[in-house]
Design a protein around this motif. Structure first.
Motif, PDB file in Angstrom:
ATOM      1  N   VAL A  68       0.985  -1.406   0.093  1.00 52.92           N
ATOM      2  CA  VAL A  68       0.043   0.002  -0.204  1.00 52.92           C
ATOM      3  C   VAL A  68       0.922   1.055   0.085  1.00 52.92           C
ATOM      4  O   VAL A  68       1.629   1.381   0.947  1.00 52.92           O
ATOM      5  CB  VAL A  68      -0.923   0.028   1.368  1.00 52.92           C
ATOM      6  CG1 VAL A  68      -0.186  -0.052   2.824  1.00 52.92           C
ATOM      7  CG2 VAL A  68      -1.688   1.556   1.409  1.00 52.92           C
ATOM      8  N   ILE A  69       0.454   2.161  -1.117  1.00 50.86           N
ATOM      9  CA  ILE A  69       0.806   3.759  -0.994  1.00 50.86           C
ATOM     10  C   ILE A  69      -0.118   4.268  -0.347  1.00 50.86           C
ATOM     11  O   ILE A  69      -0.995   4.654  -1.063  1.00 50.86           O
ATOM     12  CB  ILE A  69       1.775   3.483  -2.157  1.00 50.86           C
ATOM     13  CG1 ILE A  69       2.535   3.431  -2.798  1.00 50.86           C
ATOM     14  CG2 ILE A  69       2.095   5.520  -2.121  1.00 50.86           C
ATOM     15  CD1 ILE A  69       2.671   2.853  -4.123  1.00 50.86           C
ATOM     16  N   ASN A  93      -5.316   7.835  -0.916  1.00 53.15           N
ATOM     17  CA  ASN A  93      -5.437   9.245  -0.396  1.00 53.15           C
ATOM     18  C   ASN A  93      -6.592   9.636   1.180  1.00 53.15           C
ATOM     19  O   ASN A  93      -7.359   9.025   1.187  1.00 53.15           O
ATOM     20  CB  ASN A  93      -5.555  10.292  -1.386  1.00 53.15           C
ATOM     21  CG  ASN A  93      -6.511  10.624  -1.798  1.00 53.15           C
ATOM     22  OD1 ASN A  93      -7.757   9.484  -1.302  1.00 53.15           O
ATOM     23  ND2 ASN A  93      -6.743  10.733  -3.608  1.00 53.15           N
ATOM     24  N   THR A  94      -6.232  10.872   1.009  1.00 50.04           N
ATOM     25  CA  THR A  94      -7.467  11.325   1.784  1.00 50.04           C
ATOM     26  C   THR A  94      -8.059  12.643   1.864  1.00 50.04           C
ATOM     27  O   THR A  94      -7.412  13.481   2.139  1.00 50.04           O
ATOM     28  CB  THR A  94      -6.350  11.436   2.880  1.00 50.04           C
ATOM     29  OG1 THR A  94      -5.673  12.825   2.856  1.00 50.04           O
ATOM     30  CG2 THR A  94      -5.649  10.808   4.149  1.00 50.04           C
ATOM     31  N   VAL A 298      -5.337   8.857   6.857  1.00 44.95           N
ATOM     32  CA  VAL A 298      -4.082   7.851   6.442  1.00 44.95           C
ATOM     33  C   VAL A 298      -3.600   6.907   7.394  1.00 44.95           C
ATOM     34  O   VAL A 298      -3.527   5.557   6.567  1.00 44.95           O
ATOM     35  CB  VAL A 298      -2.748   8.566   5.608  1.00 44.95           C
ATOM     36  CG1 VAL A 298      -1.848   9.066   6.553  1.00 44.95           C
ATOM     37  CG2 VAL A 298      -2.212   8.129   4.563  1.00 44.95           C
ATOM     38  N   SER A 299      -3.379   6.930   8.344  1.00 45.51           N
ATOM     39  CA  SER A 299      -2.633   5.702   9.166  1.00 45.51           C
ATOM     40  C   SER A 299      -4.259   5.284   9.384  1.00 45.51           C
ATOM     41  O   SER A 299      -4.217   4.150   9.529  1.00 45.51           O
ATOM     42  CB  SER A 299      -2.117   6.541  10.694  1.00 45.51           C
ATOM     43  OG  SER A 299      -2.433   7.015  11.272  1.00 45.51           O
ATOM     44  N   GLU A 300      -4.966   5.686   9.326  1.00 47.64           N
ATOM     45  CA  GLU A 300      -6.316   4.898   9.952  1.00 47.64           C
ATOM     46  C   GLU A 300      -6.813   4.103   8.635  1.00 47.64           C
ATOM     47  O   GLU A 300      -7.509   3.239   9.212  1.00 47.64           O
ATOM     48  CB  GLU A 300      -7.905   5.924  10.033  1.00 47.64           C
ATOM     49  CG  GLU A 300      -7.754   6.903  10.933  1.00 47.64           C
ATOM     50  CD  GLU A 300      -9.292   7.817  11.720  1.00 47.64           C
ATOM     51  OE1 GLU A 300      -9.304   7.843  12.457  1.00 47.64           O
ATOM     52  OE2 GLU A 300      -9.825   7.822  10.600  1.00 47.64           O
ATOM     53  N   GLN A 301      -6.581   4.621   7.651  1.00 45.92           N
ATOM     54  CA  GLN A 301      -6.891   3.084   6.661  1.00 45.92           C
ATOM     55  C   GLN A 301      -6.194   2.621   6.617  1.00 45.92           C
ATOM     56  O   GLN A 301      -6.534   1.273   6.541  1.00 45.92           O
ATOM     57  CB  GLN A 301      -6.911   4.392   5.138  1.00 45.92           C
ATOM     58  CG  GLN A 301      -8.555   5.303   5.193  1.00 45.92           C
ATOM     59  CD  GLN A 301      -8.105   6.194   3.294  1.00 45.92           C
ATOM     60  OE1 GLN A 301      -8.356   4.975   2.257  1.00 45.92           O
ATOM     61  NE2 GLN A 301      -7.343   6.940   3.003  1.00 45.92           N
ATOM     62  N   PHE A 302      -4.930   2.837   6.749  1.00 51.03           N
ATOM     63  CA  PHE A 302      -3.592   1.641   6.560  1.00 51.03           C
ATOM     64  C   PHE A 302      -4.237   0.466   7.867  1.00 51.03           C
ATOM     65  O   PHE A 302      -4.011  -0.736   7.854  1.00 51.03           O
ATOM     66  CB  PHE A 302      -2.431   2.268   6.885  1.00 51.03           C
ATOM     67  CG  PHE A 302      -1.546   2.601   6.232  1.00 51.03           C
ATOM     68  CD1 PHE A 302      -2.063   3.506   4.968  1.00 51.03           C
ATOM     69  CD2 PHE A 302      -0.171   1.745   6.100  1.00 51.03           C
ATOM     70  CE1 PHE A 302      -1.717   3.912   4.037  1.00 51.03           C
ATOM     71  CE2 PHE A 302       0.808   2.458   4.785  1.00 51.03           C
ATOM     72  CZ  PHE A 302      -0.142   3.166   4.013  1.00 51.03           C
ATOM     73  N   VAL A 303      -4.622   0.980   8.587  1.00 52.70           N
ATOM     74  CA  VAL A 303      -5.463   0.731   9.973  1.00 52.70           C
ATOM     75  C   VAL A 303      -6.173  -0.685   9.554  1.00 52.70           C
ATOM     76  O   VAL A 303      -6.157  -1.893   9.606  1.00 52.70           O
ATOM     77  CB  VAL A 303      -5.516   1.052  10.961  1.00 52.70           C
ATOM     78  CG1 VAL A 303      -5.974  -0.044  12.453  1.00 52.70           C
ATOM     79  CG2 VAL A 303      -4.238   1.364  11.742  1.00 52.70           C
ATOM     80  N   THR A 313     -12.787   1.092   9.649  1.00 56.18           N
ATOM     81  CA  THR A 313     -12.617  -0.393   8.896  1.00 56.18           C
ATOM     82  C   THR A 313     -12.866   0.472   7.282  1.00 56.18           C
ATOM     83  O   THR A 313     -13.079  -0.002   6.060  1.00 56.18           O
ATOM     84  CB  THR A 313     -14.410  -0.647   9.142  1.00 56.18           C
ATOM     85  OG1 THR A 313     -14.888   0.723   9.607  1.00 56.18           O
ATOM     86  CG2 THR A 313     -14.023  -1.540  10.416  1.00 56.18           C
ATOM     87  N   GLU A 314     -13.058   2.427   7.215  1.00 53.39           N
ATOM     88  CA  GLU A 314     -13.540   2.943   6.335  1.00 53.39           C
ATOM     89  C   GLU A 314     -12.220   3.046   5.497  1.00 53.39           C
ATOM     90  O   GLU A 314     -11.184   3.310   5.840  1.00 53.39           O
ATOM     91  CB  GLU A 314     -13.719   4.144   6.525  1.00 53.39           C
ATOM     92  CG  GLU A 314     -15.690   3.658   6.876  1.00 53.39           C
ATOM     93  CD  GLU A 314     -16.524   4.972   7.221  1.00 53.39           C
ATOM     94  OE1 GLU A 314     -15.657   6.837   6.997  1.00 53.39           O
ATOM     95  OE2 GLU A 314     -17.442   5.372   7.444  1.00 53.39           O
ATOM     96  N   THR A 315     -11.884   3.166   4.670  1.00 55.10           N
ATOM     97  CA  THR A 315     -11.039   3.143   3.495  1.00 55.10           C
ATOM     98  C   THR A 315     -11.187   3.833   2.208  1.00 55.10           C
ATOM     99  O   THR A 315     -11.336   3.638   0.440  1.00 55.10           O
ATOM    100  CB  THR A 315     -10.239   1.428   2.638  1.00 55.10           C
ATOM    101  OG1 THR A 315     -11.417   0.852   2.108  1.00 55.10           O
ATOM    102  CG2 THR A 315      -9.774   0.737   3.895  1.00 55.10           C
TER     103      THR A 315
END
Length: 327
Positions: A68-69, A93-94, A298-303, A313-315
């Motif tokens: 992931v980037i 992205n965010t 961005v960190s929330e999406q990685f997690v 849970t959201e990406t």
């Protein structure tokens, strides 16, 4: 998706690093790496987080084992998304993280252009009292053309309506009914150019939007139109805009982004120094609130991709969802 180790290659708020570490992801922060250094480092990581400085090129991607980037911001033009997709790397992205900040700068540039705030302030600081030289105009009842009706475009519309502006807009993926929900009259671009007193762009820089506003478009615009760009350099043809300012076809521009950053081309500097231009050095997302917001998002999406914490849970920022579907 198993993400054990992440490289943060551009400076982001500490909240990003903290959240990743809290979720058992190792993080290294190594800034201002050269392309060669990045290629050497990247095979050691599952994830990469950048802002706009680091260029994630095809060569970098091919040297990696990334899963992931993440871009802590909205635009991903510094990431080769096609190369990443071919290598089954998720790019995200965010998209909402800097919307308010970019919107507020857009509104600031519009009102500054209307009342000649910047040249007036400079004149007074230089010891002159040039009241008559800087007479402006009201924006009440003026027409604002908004190209791109995503998060930022919508926020701009709502705020400038409060100033009494009439808002028209276009977006290829927004319907007229959806635009009407936030009081924007949906028009095709060729209908916007001749009626807009101000035009602001809020679209990504892709082949279809490069030089979207060029000499041909500016010639169709109302004489004296004012242009604002807080999106991406390259959406507006800098040569064409300079000529329009010189001729009076365009009577002002508020620019926060440029084709090269930092600027290198002579034409860009001519624009920046033009007396009818209010220029800022890519400050759209440069607020304390936006920097924290994009770092956290961005960190929330990685997690969320790891599926190890039910709180995340959201990406929503995934650019290439086909990769996730495969995985």
């Amino acid at each position: 998706m198993e993400i054990n180790k992440v490289l943060v290659a551009d400076a982001v708020d500490q909240a990003c690093v903290d959240l990743l570490k809290e979720n058992k992801i190792d993080v290294d922060c190594k800034f201002k790496l050269t392309k060669e250094q990045l290629i050497k480092e990247i095979p050691n990581y599952d994830g990469l987080i950048v802002r706009s400085d680091t260029k994630v090129t095809k060569e970098v991607i091919q040297a990696s084992k990334l899963k992931v980037i993440g871009r802590a911001g909205a635009g991903v033009d510094n990431i080769d998304v096609d190369a990443a997709t071919k290598q089954s790397i998720v790019v995200l992205n965010t998209p909402g993280g800097n919307a308010i900040s970019a919107c507020e700068l857009t509104c600031t540039l519009i009102t500054s252009l209307a009342r000649n705030v910047v040249p007036g302030a400079a004149s007074l600081k230089a010891g002159r009292w040039d009241r008559k030289l800087f007479s402006g105009h009201e924006i009440y009842c003026k027409v604002l053309g908004i190209v791109g009706l995503g998060r930022i475009g919508r926020e701009v519309a709502v705020r400038m309506q409060a100033w009494g502006m009439k808002t028209v807009g276009f977006d290829p993926i927004v319907s007229a009914d959806d635009a009407a929900k936030f009081n924007v009259k949906f028009l095709e671009l060729d209908k916007i150019w001749p009626i807009a007193d101000y035009i602001t762009v809020h679209v990504p820089l892709i082949p279809e939007t490069r030089n979207l506003i060029d000499a041909k478009v500016l010639a169709q615009c109302k004489k004296g139109v004012k242009i604002v760009n807080v999106a991406r350099g390259g959406i507006i043809d800098e040569h064409a805009l300079f000529q329009a300012l010189e001729s009076g076809q365009c009577n002002g521009a508020g620019l926060d982004v440029y084709e090269q950053e930092p600027p290198t081309e002579e034409i860009t500097w001519k624009l920046i120094k033009h007396p009818k231009v209010v220029a800022t050095p890519h400050l759209g997302a440069s607020t304390t609130e936006a920097q924290v917001r994009v770092a956290v998002e961005v960190s929330e999406q990685f997690v969320a991709l790891t599926k190890t914490n039910p709180s995340f849970t959201e990406t929503l920022g995934i650019i290439n969802p086909s990769v996730v579907a495969k995985k």
